[in-house]
Design a protein around this motif. Structure first.
Motif, PDB file in Angstrom:
ATOM      1  N   VAL A   1     109.821 -32.223 -26.203  1.00  0.00           N
ATOM      2  CA  VAL A   1     108.612 -31.426 -25.960  1.00  0.00           C
ATOM      3  C   VAL A   1     108.955 -30.470 -24.821  1.00  0.00           C
ATOM      4  CG1 VAL A   1     106.177 -31.464 -25.341  1.00  0.00           C
ATOM      5  CG2 VAL A   1     107.166 -33.350 -26.677  1.00  0.00           C
ATOM      6  N   ILE A   2     109.106 -29.214 -25.140  1.00  0.00           N
ATOM      7  CA  ILE A   2     109.655 -28.228 -24.206  1.00  0.00           C
ATOM      8  C   ILE A   2     108.539 -27.595 -23.383  1.00  0.00           C
ATOM      9  CG2 ILE A   2     110.996 -26.099 -24.020  1.00  0.00           C
ATOM     10  CD1 ILE A   2     112.216 -26.900 -26.805  1.00  0.00           C
ATOM     11  N   LEU A   3     108.669 -27.730 -22.078  1.00  0.00           N
ATOM     12  CA  LEU A   3     107.747 -27.115 -21.125  1.00  0.00           C
ATOM     13  C   LEU A   3     108.581 -26.231 -20.210  1.00  0.00           C
ATOM     14  CD1 LEU A   3     105.828 -30.405 -20.314  1.00  0.00           C
ATOM     15  CD2 LEU A   3     104.785 -28.442 -21.428  1.00  0.00           C
TER      16      LEU A   3
ATOM     17  N   CYS B   1     120.002 -23.321 -34.637  1.00  0.00           N
ATOM     18  CA  CYS B   1     119.066 -24.395 -34.981  1.00  0.00           C
ATOM     19  C   CYS B   1     117.699 -23.822 -35.348  1.00  0.00           C
ATOM     20  CB  CYS B   1     118.874 -25.344 -33.796  1.00  0.00           C
ATOM     21  SG  CYS B   1     120.375 -26.049 -33.120  1.00  0.00           S
ATOM     22  N   ASN B   2     117.019 -24.509 -36.236  1.00  0.00           N
ATOM     23  CA  ASN B   2     115.625 -24.186 -36.521  1.00  0.00           C
ATOM     24  C   ASN B   2     114.764 -25.056 -35.607  1.00  0.00           C
ATOM     25  OD1 ASN B   2     113.079 -23.685 -37.523  1.00  0.00           O
ATOM     26  ND2 ASN B   2     113.704 -23.744 -39.666  1.00  0.00           N
ATOM     27  N   TRP B   3     114.512 -24.576 -34.399  1.00  0.00           N
ATOM     28  CA  TRP B   3     113.865 -25.379 -33.368  1.00  0.00           C
ATOM     29  C   TRP B   3     112.449 -25.794 -33.748  1.00  0.00           C
ATOM     30  CZ3 TRP B   3     116.277 -27.204 -29.028  1.00  0.00           C
ATOM     31  CH2 TRP B   3     117.576 -26.716 -28.817  1.00  0.00           C
ATOM     32  N   GLU B   4     111.778 -25.001 -34.552  1.00  0.00           N
ATOM     33  CA  GLU B   4     110.408 -25.332 -34.933  1.00  0.00           C
ATOM     34  C   GLU B   4     110.335 -26.611 -35.768  1.00  0.00           C
ATOM     35  OE1 GLU B   4     108.596 -22.045 -36.865  1.00  0.00           O
ATOM     36  OE2 GLU B   4     108.547 -20.791 -35.066  1.00  0.00           O
TER      37      GLU B   4
ATOM     38  N   GLY C   1     112.493 -36.621 -35.298  1.00  0.00           N
ATOM     39  CA  GLY C   1     113.582 -37.077 -34.439  1.00  0.00           C
ATOM     40  C   GLY C   1     114.916 -37.091 -35.168  1.00  0.00           C
ATOM     41  N   VAL C   2     114.899 -37.472 -36.443  1.00  0.00           N
ATOM     42  CA  VAL C   2     116.133 -37.447 -37.254  1.00  0.00           C
ATOM     43  C   VAL C   2     116.670 -36.021 -37.350  1.00  0.00           C
ATOM     44  CG1 VAL C   2     117.070 -37.793 -39.577  1.00  0.00           C
ATOM     45  CG2 VAL C   2     115.551 -39.511 -38.572  1.00  0.00           C
ATOM     46  N   LEU C   3     115.789 -35.052 -37.521  1.00  0.00           N
ATOM     47  CA  LEU C   3     116.191 -33.647 -37.587  1.00  0.00           C
ATOM     48  C   LEU C   3     116.765 -33.172 -36.246  1.00  0.00           C
ATOM     49  CD1 LEU C   3     113.211 -32.113 -39.615  1.00  0.00           C
ATOM     50  CD2 LEU C   3     115.526 -32.592 -40.444  1.00  0.00           C
TER      51      LEU C   3
ATOM     52  N   LYS D   1     120.259 -34.463 -36.038  1.00  0.00           N
ATOM     53  CA  LYS D   1     121.133 -33.698 -36.932  1.00  0.00           C
ATOM     54  C   LYS D   1     121.496 -32.348 -36.316  1.00  0.00           C
ATOM     55  CE  LYS D   1     121.566 -32.150 -41.727  1.00  0.00           C
ATOM     56  NZ  LYS D   1     120.906 -32.083 -43.065  1.00  0.00           N
ATOM     57  N   ALA D   2     120.527 -31.697 -35.674  1.00  0.00           N
ATOM     58  CA  ALA D   2     120.799 -30.413 -35.015  1.00  0.00           C
ATOM     59  C   ALA D   2     121.781 -30.594 -33.871  1.00  0.00           C
ATOM     60  CB  ALA D   2     119.492 -29.805 -34.509  1.00  0.00           C
ATOM     61  N   TRP D   3     121.641 -31.709 -33.126  1.00  0.00           N
ATOM     62  CA  TRP D   3     122.579 -31.984 -32.027  1.00  0.00           C
ATOM     63  C   TRP D   3     123.993 -32.186 -32.566  1.00  0.00           C
ATOM     64  CZ3 TRP D   3     125.651 -36.248 -30.831  1.00  0.00           C
ATOM     65  CH2 TRP D   3     126.228 -36.233 -29.560  1.00  0.00           C
TER      66      TRP D   3
END
Length: 346
Positions: A223-225, A235-238, A267-269, A272-274
């Motif tokens: 959760v980016i603040l 990455c598709n961050w959305e 979380g799995v996505l 995978k992006a990482w």
């Protein structure tokens, strides 16, 4: 692409040694085969010269690293083949390159790419991920030091929920920590990540945070603040992260509850992006792809032109840093006072 990491821009011998150790570690962790990008040990074989900053322990105001870099022979001779990987909290973008914490106001999409940190993160996260023996029992968590106004505000709020874990911690970079205590804190934090469905990733001193990439590695939803942070491309961050307006932090539990049913899949996505972009095993490949992207968009500049540009960047940074240093000092003092007031109230 053949990538060469120079070390002679480091003012001190110990800093050169840290860069050498980093390069060796990067080579050892890199998965063999399947990539057209590699690290070379001879400058004559290189297509690109990649200078690293953070791993050498540089402080822009007390070190000659940026000055050495500006005057480096390779930068003078091959200005369009020199790239910087800088993950300092307040980087100086004096070269095209990869930046972990470059503010949006200074970000030039032609020359800069947002990326992860070069230095090591928590080594116990992967160990616990592979064990797969911790199930989430928390909605959201955050553990960190007061290094920004948004963090100070988080510590002031009582969310009055047992599944919301917000705690102020010791700074893991504190040199006063013993090795055993540092290890204990890292293990505790790795377990906390896996206990959480969502992990708050507020900005620290800079606009980015190690916590963001650690959360992705743990397979949890970041959760980016962080107003002003630039999302790394690729990455598709959305699909696997949430970005919440800092003005809405009082409503965090209610906002996150809407996404809780999809938290496991999301979380799995994130994991995978990482693995695709930030895993040390494929990092050389990711670096190569980003440098190629920069080469396609970055205008060709002479050394003389870049030299004047660098002077302006350094002057602007020094002015802004002195102002920011004073503001952060005031925020820390306010945070300390609020903490004392809260304790005395109990």
């Amino acid at each position: 692409m053949n990538i060469f990491f120079p070390t002679d821009h480091c003012p001190e011998a110990w800093q050169q040694q840290k860069v050498i150790q980093f390069i060796e570690s990067l080579q050892q962790q890199t998965r063999s085969g399947g990539s057209q990008h590699q690290i070379v040990s001879c400058p004559a074989e290189a297509n690109v010269f990649l200078f690293v900053i953070h791993v050498a322990g540089f402080d822009p105001l007390s070190s000659h690293c940026y000055l050495n870099l500006r005057k480096h022979l390779l930068v003078k001779k091959f200005p369009d083949r020199c790239v910087l990987w800088d993950d300092k909290d307040f980087p100086l973008p004096i070269l095209p390159g990869l930046y972990a914490s470059l503010h949006q106001r200074d970000f030039d999409s032609r020359e800069h790419r947002s990326f992860c940190y070069s230095s090591a993160t928590n080594p116990y996260i992967e160990e616990h991920v592979q064990r797969n023996d911790i199930q989430p029992d928390l909605l959201v968590s955050f553990v960190g030091s007061i290094s920004s106004p948004i963090r100070a505000r988080l510590f002031e709020i009582d969310f009055q929920r047992s599944d919301v874990f917000i705690q102020k911690s010791l700074n893991l970079w504190d040199r006063l920590l013993t090795d055993d205590r540092h290890q204990d804190l890292q293990i505790e934090y790795a377990k906390l990540l896996l206990r959480s469905r969502f992990v708050l990733c507020p900005r620290g001193n800079g606009v980015s945070s190690y916590r963001l990439f650690e959360t992705m590695q743990a397979g949890r939803v970041p959760v980016i603040l962080a107003k002003g942070w630039v999302f790394p491309e690729g990455c598709n961050w959305e699909k696997f992260s949430l970005r919440i307006d800092e003005r809405q932090i009082h409503q965090l539990p209610q906002l996150l509850a809407q996404y809780e049913p999809e938290a496991q899949t999301t979380g799995v996505l994130a994991r995978k992006a990482w693995e695709t972009w930030f895993d040390p095993a494929i990092r050389v490949h990711a670096i190569g792809k980003l440098i190629q992207s920069i080469q396609q968009t970055c205008p060709q500049r002479s050394y003389f032109w870049r030299s004047w540009q660098q002077r302006l960047i350094i002057a602007r940074y020094l002015s802004r840093h002195r102002k920011g240093q004073l503001q952060r000092q005031i925020h820390r003092q306010i945070g300390t006072l609020l903490s004392k007031v809260t304790k005395s109230g109990h």
